[in-house]
Enzyme design. Sequence first.
Site, mmCIF file in Angstrom:
data_model
loop_
_atom_site.group_PDB
_atom_site.id
_atom_site.type_symbol
_atom_site.label_atom_id
_atom_site.label_comp_id
_atom_site.label_asym_id
_atom_site.label_seq_id
_atom_site.Cartn_x
_atom_site.Cartn_y
_atom_site.Cartn_z
ATOM 1 N N ASP A 231 55.206 -31.468 43.801
ATOM 2 C CA ASP A 231 55.512 -32.982 43.935
ATOM 3 C C ASP A 231 54.681 -34.076 43.293
ATOM 4 O O ASP A 231 54.588 -35.387 43.784
ATOM 5 C CB ASP A 231 55.777 -33.085 45.294
ATOM 6 C CG ASP A 231 54.432 -33.464 45.993
ATOM 7 O OD1 ASP A 231 53.407 -32.954 45.653
ATOM 8 O OD2 ASP A 231 54.295 -34.307 47.012
ATOM 9 N N GLU A 232 53.936 -33.480 42.276
ATOM 10 C CA GLU A 232 52.678 -34.372 41.771
ATOM 11 C C GLU A 232 52.448 -34.410 40.288
ATOM 12 O O GLU A 232 52.793 -33.147 39.915
ATOM 13 C CB GLU A 232 51.388 -33.939 42.741
ATOM 14 C CG GLU A 232 50.406 -34.457 42.289
ATOM 15 C CD GLU A 232 49.090 -33.972 42.769
ATOM 16 O OE1 GLU A 232 49.106 -33.091 43.656
ATOM 17 O OE2 GLU A 232 48.027 -34.357 42.459
ATOM 18 N N ASP B 11 53.175 -39.056 43.108
ATOM 19 C CA ASP B 11 53.193 -38.075 44.168
ATOM 20 C C ASP B 11 54.250 -38.284 45.129
ATOM 21 O O ASP B 11 54.290 -39.803 45.571
ATOM 22 C CB ASP B 11 51.863 -37.757 44.693
ATOM 23 C CG ASP B 11 51.731 -36.765 45.771
ATOM 24 O OD1 ASP B 11 51.144 -35.983 45.634
ATOM 25 O OD2 ASP B 11 52.742 -36.846 46.788
HETATM 26 P P1 TTP Z 1 51.465 -33.185 49.373
HETATM 27 O O1 TTP Z 1 51.719 -33.989 48.256
HETATM 28 O O2 TTP Z 1 49.916 -32.797 49.567
HETATM 29 O O3 TTP Z 1 51.710 -33.670 51.017
HETATM 30 P P2 TTP Z 1 53.342 -34.399 51.271
HETATM 31 O O4 TTP Z 1 53.942 -34.593 49.894
HETATM 32 O O5 TTP Z 1 53.902 -33.619 52.413
HETATM 33 O O6 TTP Z 1 52.901 -35.438 51.929
HETATM 34 P P3 TTP Z 1 52.090 -36.931 51.285
HETATM 35 O O7 TTP Z 1 52.095 -36.448 49.640
HETATM 36 O O8 TTP Z 1 53.006 -38.115 51.263
HETATM 37 O O9 TTP Z 1 50.784 -37.167 51.755
HETATM 38 O O10 TTP Z 1 52.134 -31.685 49.297
HETATM 39 C C1 TTP Z 1 53.215 -31.507 48.576
HETATM 40 C C2 TTP Z 1 53.769 -30.647 49.398
HETATM 41 O O11 TTP Z 1 53.413 -29.180 49.484
HETATM 42 C C3 TTP Z 1 54.321 -30.632 50.947
HETATM 43 O O12 TTP Z 1 55.605 -31.463 51.159
HETATM 44 C C4 TTP Z 1 54.447 -29.190 51.230
HETATM 45 C C5 TTP Z 1 53.764 -28.384 50.310
HETATM 46 N N1 TTP Z 1 52.099 -27.834 51.049
HETATM 47 C C6 TTP Z 1 51.837 -26.972 51.806
HETATM 48 O O13 TTP Z 1 53.085 -25.919 51.976
HETATM 49 N N2 TTP Z 1 50.992 -26.593 52.300
HETATM 50 C C7 TTP Z 1 50.056 -27.510 52.302
HETATM 51 O O14 TTP Z 1 48.598 -27.160 52.891
HETATM 52 C C8 TTP Z 1 50.112 -28.715 51.704
HETATM 53 C C9 TTP Z 1 48.748 -29.746 51.437
HETATM 54 C C10 TTP Z 1 51.191 -28.858 50.853
HETATM 55 MG MG MG Z 2 53.284 -35.533 48.368
#
Ligand code: TTP
Ligand code: MG
Length: 406
Positions: free
Chosen positions: A104-105, A9
Site C-alpha cells: 500500500d505504499e 501510502d
Molecule cells: P501500513 O501502511 O503500515 O498500515 P495501514 O495502511 O493499515 O495504516 P496507515 O498506513 O493508515 O497507518 O501497512 C499496510 C498494510 O500492511 C496494513 O493494512 C496491513 C499490513 N500490515 C501487516 O499485516 N502487519 C503489520 O505489522 C503492518 C504494520 C502492516
Molecule cells: Mg498504509
Amino acid sequence: MARRIMHIDLDAFFVSVEQAENPELQGKPVVVGGRPEGRGVVASASYEARAFGLHAGMPLTTATRLCPQAIFIEGSFAKYRDASQRFMAILADFSPFLEPVSLDEAYLDVIGFESIYGSIHQMAAKIKQRIKNELGLCASVGIASCKVVAKVAAELSKPDGLLEVAAGKERSFLAPLPIAKLPGIGKKTGRILNGLGINTIGKLSTMPPSALKSHFGASGELLWRYANGIDDREVEPPGAAKSISRETTFGKDTRDHRQLQATLRYLSERVGAELRQQGKPARCVTLKLRYADFTTITRRHTLKQATNTDQTIFDTGVKLLKRELSLGKQPVRLIGIGVSSLVELGRQLDMMDSSAQRQEQLNRAIDRIRNKYGFTAIQTGRTLLLKDIFPENEGGYTLHTPSLSR
Ligand code: TTP
Ligand code: MG
C-alpha cells in the site's frame, strides 16, 4: 533543479478494503487480523479503533480487551493483493518512475509530469481522487525533494492527508518532530538516542556525525543525513525482489523439533518456489524465530554458492535452527525463513555442480506439478506432518498468519 518526489501510502489499508466492500463497517472500530480468539496480531486497525489504542502488531487478545466492540475480520490476502495492484496501476498512469515499497505504499518521481496537472499539489490531489473513486480508498501523500522527507510528510498528514514540504525547508520541517518519526529509527535505536538526551529530529541533526557513527556504526551516519533532510536515493522502478521470505505463527507455542522442522521445510519450499519463479538464486539464508515472550531473533548464513533449491534453503535453515534451539530458550511462537542477496543466474549456472543441477531440475518438475494440481499434490516426508497441524486449502496449507513477504 530540486527533485520532487511523492510518497503515497493508503490509510488503514486492509481495513479500508473491507470497508469499501461493506459500507456497514465504515466509521466503526474495525480490525483485520484473524478471529479475536485466535493467537494472531492486529494487521490493520481503522482510525476509530486506533482511538482505543489499537495498533498493528498488537496481540488480538489485547485488542479485544481494549476495544470489545471492535469488529474483527480475518481478512483475505488475495483481495488486498488485488487492491494493491489496482492502486499501483493508478500511480503508474501519472509517472513511469514508480517504486512500490509495500502493498500500500510507493514512491513516485514526477520529474516534470506535474506540469500537465498545473502543479505537483494538484497532481497529488488528482491521484487521491482517482484512488477514492476507483478503489473507494483514502491515500495520504507527502511531497518533498527526497524520499525520506516525502515519507515523513505522508505519515504526518494521515489520514486522508496531503502535505508538501517546499524545497529548502526539509530541515526545518523535520526539526520539531520526535525522533521516532524518522524512518530507520526503531525501538532500540530510539531508546539509545533518548538515553543520550536526543528526543527530536532537530537535536539529532546537530549531533556530530562521528558521534552517531561510534554509537550505531555506518547507519549512524545515515541517520544524521536523514535527520538533516539529506537523502539522495533515487526512485527505483523495480527489477526483481531483493529478498523473499515466508513466516508463520503457531497455534500453540512449541519446542517440538519435528514440528518446527516440518514447518521450516514447508516455508523453505515456498521460498524456493518463489525464488525459482524469479529465476535468480540467492546467497543468504535467514532464519527468524519469535519466542513465547515475543523476543525475536534472526540468524543469517551466507552460502559459498548461491542456491535456488528447497533442500539447501531448508538444510541451512535447520542448521541455524538447531544451533539456536540448543541454547535452550523458550518455546517458539513464530518461525520464518528468508533468502536475500539474489544473484544473476547467467554468472552462476556453469559454476553449479551436477548434484545441485539435478536438485534444481527436480524442484522445477515439482513446481510444475504443484502449479497444476496444488501445493499438497506432492509432499516431502517432512511436511506430511503438517496435515495434523494446519488445515489444507487449494494452494497449500492455511497458516495462521498470511505470509507477508516484504
Ligand atoms: P501500513 O501502511 O503500515 O498500515 P495501514 O495502511 O493499515 O495504516 P496507515 O498506513 O493508515 O497507518 O501497512 C499496510 C498494510 O500492511 C496494513 O493494512 C496491513 C499490513 N500490515 C501487516 O499485516 N502487519 C503489520 O505489522 C503492518 C504494520 C502492516
Ligand atoms: Mg498504509
